[in-house]
Design an enzyme around this catalytic site. Structure first.
Site, PDB file in Angstrom:
ATOM      1  N   HIS A 308       0.858  -1.186   0.000  1.00  0.00           N
ATOM      2  CA  HIS A 308       0.000   0.000   0.000  1.00  0.00           C
ATOM      3  C   HIS A 308       0.893   1.233   0.000  1.00  0.00           C
ATOM      4  CE1 HIS A 308      -3.120   2.858   1.185  1.00  0.00           C
ATOM      5  NE2 HIS A 308      -3.969   1.932   0.793  1.00  0.00           N
ATOM      6  N   ASP A 366      -8.042  -5.233  -0.384  1.00  0.00           N
ATOM      7  CA  ASP A 366      -8.469  -5.977  -1.577  1.00  0.00           C
ATOM      8  C   ASP A 366      -8.153  -7.452  -1.498  1.00  0.00           C
ATOM      9  OD1 ASP A 366      -7.390  -3.062  -2.696  1.00  0.00           O
ATOM     10  OD2 ASP A 366      -9.342  -3.746  -3.437  1.00  0.00           O
TER      11      ASP A 366
HETATM   12  C1  SDX Z   1      -6.016   0.380  -2.968  1.00  0.00           C
HETATM   13  O1  SDX Z   1      -4.260   4.799  -1.890  1.00  0.00           O
HETATM   14  C2  SDX Z   1      -5.208   4.158  -1.340  1.00  0.00           C
HETATM   15  O2  SDX Z   1      -5.662   4.490  -0.277  1.00  0.00           O
HETATM   16  C3  SDX Z   1      -5.737   3.018  -2.162  1.00  0.00           C
HETATM   17  C4  SDX Z   1      -6.791   2.175  -1.475  1.00  0.00           C
HETATM   18  C5  SDX Z   1      -8.059   2.944  -1.220  1.00  0.00           C
HETATM   19  O3  SDX Z   1      -8.832   2.536  -0.345  1.00  0.00           O
HETATM   20  O4  SDX Z   1      -8.303   3.899  -1.991  1.00  0.00           O
HETATM   21  O5  SDX Z   1      -6.295   1.694  -0.219  1.00  0.00           O
HETATM   22  C6  SDX Z   1      -7.189   0.970  -2.304  1.00  0.00           C
HETATM   23  O6  SDX Z   1      -5.718   0.776  -4.068  1.00  0.00           O
HETATM   24  C7  SDX Z   1      -5.204  -0.648  -2.221  1.00  0.00           C
HETATM   25  C8  SDX Z   1      -3.955  -1.105  -3.063  1.00  0.00           C
HETATM   26  C9  SDX Z   1      -4.487  -2.165  -4.054  1.00  0.00           C
HETATM   27  N1  SDX Z   1      -3.349  -2.514  -5.001  1.00  0.00           N
HETATM   28  C10 SDX Z   1      -2.815  -3.718  -5.000  1.00  0.00           C
HETATM   29  O7  SDX Z   1      -3.068  -4.599  -4.156  1.00  0.00           O
HETATM   30  C11 SDX Z   1      -1.827  -3.932  -6.157  1.00  0.00           C
HETATM   31  C12 SDX Z   1      -0.522  -4.511  -5.603  1.00  0.00           C
HETATM   32  N2  SDX Z   1       0.165  -3.446  -4.809  1.00  0.00           N
HETATM   33  C13 SDX Z   1       1.201  -2.696  -5.487  1.00  0.00           C
HETATM   34  O8  SDX Z   1       0.859  -2.377  -6.840  1.00  0.00           O
HETATM   35  C14 SDX Z   1       1.699  -1.540  -4.627  1.00  0.00           C
HETATM   36  O9  SDX Z   1       1.845  -2.012  -3.358  1.00  0.00           O
HETATM   37  C15 SDX Z   1       0.921  -0.235  -4.561  1.00  0.00           C
HETATM   38  C16 SDX Z   1       0.608   0.317  -5.911  1.00  0.00           C
HETATM   39  C17 SDX Z   1      -0.358  -0.423  -3.800  1.00  0.00           C
HETATM   40  C18 SDX Z   1       1.786   0.755  -3.819  1.00  0.00           C
HETATM   41  O10 SDX Z   1       2.901   0.998  -4.679  1.00  0.00           O
HETATM   42  P1  SDX Z   1       4.133   1.816  -4.150  1.00  0.00           P
HETATM   43  O11 SDX Z   1       3.692   3.049  -3.443  1.00  0.00           O
HETATM   44  O12 SDX Z   1       5.121   1.962  -5.275  1.00  0.00           O
HETATM   45  O13 SDX Z   1       4.740   0.808  -3.076  1.00  0.00           O
HETATM   46  P2  SDX Z   1       6.019   1.030  -2.228  1.00  0.00           P
HETATM   47  O14 SDX Z   1       6.675   2.347  -2.535  1.00  0.00           O
HETATM   48  O15 SDX Z   1       5.642   0.757  -0.811  1.00  0.00           O
HETATM   49  O16 SDX Z   1       7.015  -0.125  -2.757  1.00  0.00           O
HETATM   50  C19 SDX Z   1       8.164  -0.404  -1.983  1.00  0.00           C
HETATM   51  C20 SDX Z   1       8.826  -1.602  -2.617  1.00  0.00           C
HETATM   52  C21 SDX Z   1       9.149  -1.421  -4.102  1.00  0.00           C
HETATM   53  O17 SDX Z   1      10.244  -2.280  -4.394  1.00  0.00           O
HETATM   54  P3  SDX Z   1      11.767  -1.683  -4.268  1.00  0.00           P
HETATM   55  O18 SDX Z   1      11.828  -0.516  -5.233  1.00  0.00           O
HETATM   56  O19 SDX Z   1      11.936  -1.256  -2.814  1.00  0.00           O
HETATM   57  O20 SDX Z   1      12.655  -2.847  -4.642  1.00  0.00           O
HETATM   58  O21 SDX Z   1       7.936  -2.734  -2.564  1.00  0.00           O
HETATM   59  C22 SDX Z   1       7.674  -3.192  -3.872  1.00  0.00           C
HETATM   60  C23 SDX Z   1       7.950  -2.024  -4.802  1.00  0.00           C
HETATM   61  O22 SDX Z   1       8.268  -2.496  -6.080  1.00  0.00           O
HETATM   62  N3  SDX Z   1       6.274  -3.585  -3.890  1.00  0.00           N
HETATM   63  C24 SDX Z   1       5.841  -4.792  -4.251  1.00  0.00           C
HETATM   64  C25 SDX Z   1       4.444  -4.761  -4.080  1.00  0.00           C
HETATM   65  N4  SDX Z   1       4.075  -3.550  -3.625  1.00  0.00           N
HETATM   66  C26 SDX Z   1       5.218  -2.826  -3.519  1.00  0.00           C
HETATM   67  N5  SDX Z   1       6.497  -5.892  -4.710  1.00  0.00           N
HETATM   68  C27 SDX Z   1       5.717  -6.981  -5.000  1.00  0.00           C
HETATM   69  N6  SDX Z   1       4.358  -7.012  -4.840  1.00  0.00           N
HETATM   70  C28 SDX Z   1       3.696  -5.934  -4.384  1.00  0.00           C
HETATM   71  N7  SDX Z   1       2.372  -5.977  -4.232  1.00  0.00           N
END
Ligand code: SDX
Length: 432
Positions: A308, A366
């Site tokens: 998230h 989700d």
């Molecule tokens: C919702 O914003 C909100 O409030 C949204 C929401 C709402 O109620 O409106 O809460 C609803 O959208 C929930 C999120 C639903 N999405 C998913 O479940 C899709 C999977 N999640 C990822 O796409 C991701 O976690 C995000 C998009 C939700 C967040 O992306 P960020 O901000 O880029 O995540 P981060 O900066 O915390 O990432 C840190 C690291 C990164 O790797 P490094 O660069 O450190 O090597 O963690 C990795 C990211 O690549 N990472 C993941 C991951 N989520 C983050 N790696 C694998 N799987 C994942 N799901």
């Protein structure tokens, strides 16, 4: 508002811009950079706005490190446990929980706005039967602005309230009809004798040929799912609604823009993506390979339902959603649902994997909502539609707050330009 200041010195110079530091009631302070460009000729650079407060708001507070989510000060788990969606709608819109008379009037008003203009039904027939219901939602909700001209003057508080009620009230009807259209069944009209959640389930699953009784456990689960998805601070779709609304666009067009943004798999489309991912994993034996792909920086695959932007702890909604998931599956006698077992295995393995632990990637709302909705009989294509249905009240509340905010301006970010400098036009005969 604040005596604190922050000084931005350029390359260590001590004559940089001095900017006020503003304090809210909870959460991080903000550096007010509104005069930064005028005083320094510099912009800030913050793709995705990870460190940027776009507005002042009193509606929802999130503490991502502590896993806290408050709506007008009330914790999400207390609201999910003790309130209902109509009360939460009133709370988000008005700032306080309703008393008995206020609640009865609000529920009556919403109930008596659930019908849509009869001509709106024609819009569905313009879509292919296999259209994704979210495509239908974007189109039909945007079309509402062609029917309700008497509630599009955003400067009239009364018209804003009417448009807000219409959007909250009509979303279940529009959503259920988007489903009915794709399966070729007749549209079911709303019923004023049913609660908001019961009425939605009835319009989704009833047919004109026989009576359909809504099971209380399912309508209670539906109501709780709506509460859990109602609002979430300045997420991507809410920011889209605020941005659209900042130009003075009418509320129906703004909410259609929010629906479009929510559709993305990184946002509201994640619940559908979780189920598709679990289907692709298929078996517990395939989990290690899936996690390897999720960890591979060169693979765009992400573990759907995990991580998230804000929560670096457990999403408090996920805890409530997990409990609701088990209640529904037990009620339906499918507690050994293979996908749930697979999801629990995946969660257990991922939460012990250093990649996820180090990055504080936990299941979000989700992760369990999709499994619950599937057990309730919804096709995966309807999961994000239900998210949009629930989030409409949050979008509408945030939109109203933006319109009423005297400091609000049209949303118009700047950029870091890395393109070419000015150059002469090249006529066709001189081009290679
Ligand atoms: C919702 O914003 C909100 O409030 C949204 C929401 C709402 O109620 O409106 O809460 C609803 O959208 C929930 C999120 C639903 N999405 C998913 O479940 C899709 C999977 N999640 C990822 O796409 C991701 O976690 C995000 C998009 C939700 C967040 O992306 P960020 O901000 O880029 O995540 P981060 O900066 O915390 O990432 C840190 C690291 C990164 O790797 P490094 O660069 O450190 O090597 O963690 C990795 C990211 O690549 N990472 C993941 C991951 N989520 C983050 N790696 C694998 N799987 C994942 N799901």
């Amino acid at each position: 508002m604040s005596e604190e200041t922050a000084t931005l010195g350029m390359n260590g110079a001590d004559d940089g811009a001095e900017m006020p530091v503003l304090s809210g009631s909870l959460g991080p302070k903000v550096v007010d950079i509104r005069k930064l460009y005028a005083e320094t000729g510099h912009f800030t650079y913050d793709p995705g706005f990870t460190s940027t407060a776009s507005c002042e708001s009193r509606i929802t507070y999130i503490d991502g490190d502590e896993g806290i989510l408050l709506h007008r000060g009330y914790a999400i788990d207390e609201l999910a446990e003790n309130s209902d969606f109509m009360e939460v709608c009133y709370l988000l819109l008005n700032g306080e929980l309703p008393n008995r008379a206020q609640k009865d009037k609000f529920v009556w008003d919403i109930t008596h706005h659930t019908m849509v203009h009869e001509q709106l039904a024609q819009f569905y027939r313009g879509f292919r039967r296999d259209a994704h219901p979210m495509a239908v939602m974007v189109g039909v909700v945007g079309a509402l602005s062609a029917f309700y001209h008497d509630s599009t003057d955003i400067d009239d508080p009364y018209q804003r309230m009417v448009a807000s009620y219409r959007l909250i009230a009509k979303m279940p009807t529009i959503a259920a009809w988007a489903y009915k259209f794709t399966i070729g069944q007749p549209f079911m009209y709303p019923r004023n004798d049913l609660s908001y959640a019961e009425d939605f389930l009835h319009m989704m699953f009833a047919v004109p040929c026989e009576e359909y009784k809504v099971r209380p456990v399912l309508s209670q689960a539906m109501d709780r799912i709506l509460i859990l998805h109602a609002d979430h601070e300045q997420n991507a779709s809410t920011s889209t609604v605020r941005s659209a609304g900042s130009s003075g666009a009418n509320p129906f067009a703004c909410i259609a823009a929010g629906i479009a943004s929510l559709w993305g798999p990184a946002h509201g489309g994640a619940n559908e993506a979780v189920l598709n991912m679990l289907g692709e994993i298929g078996d517990v034996d395939n989990i290690p390979r899936t996690l390897e792909r999720a960890k591979d920086p060169d693979d765009p695959f992400r573990l759907m339902g995990f991580g998230h932007r804000v929560y670096k702890n457990y999403d408090p909604r996920a805890k409530v959603m997990q409990a609701t998931c088990h209640e529904v599956l037990n009620e339906l006698g499918v507690k050994d649902e293979p996908l749930l077992r697979l999801a629990m295995e995946l969660e257990g393995i991922a939460l012990n994997d250093p990649y996820f632990v180090d990055r504080k990637l936990y299941p979000n709302v989700d992760f369990y909502s999709g499994i619950t909705l599937r057990a309730m009989g919804f096709p995966t294509s309807m999961f994000t539609v239900i998210f949009a249905l629930a989030r409409t009240v949050g979008w509408v509340a945030q939109w109203n707050e933006m319109i009423e905010d005297p400091s609000q301006k049209i949303c118009r970010p700047r950029q870091l330009y890395t393109g070419l400098d000015a150059r002469k036009f090249v006529p066709m005969h001189q081009r290679d």
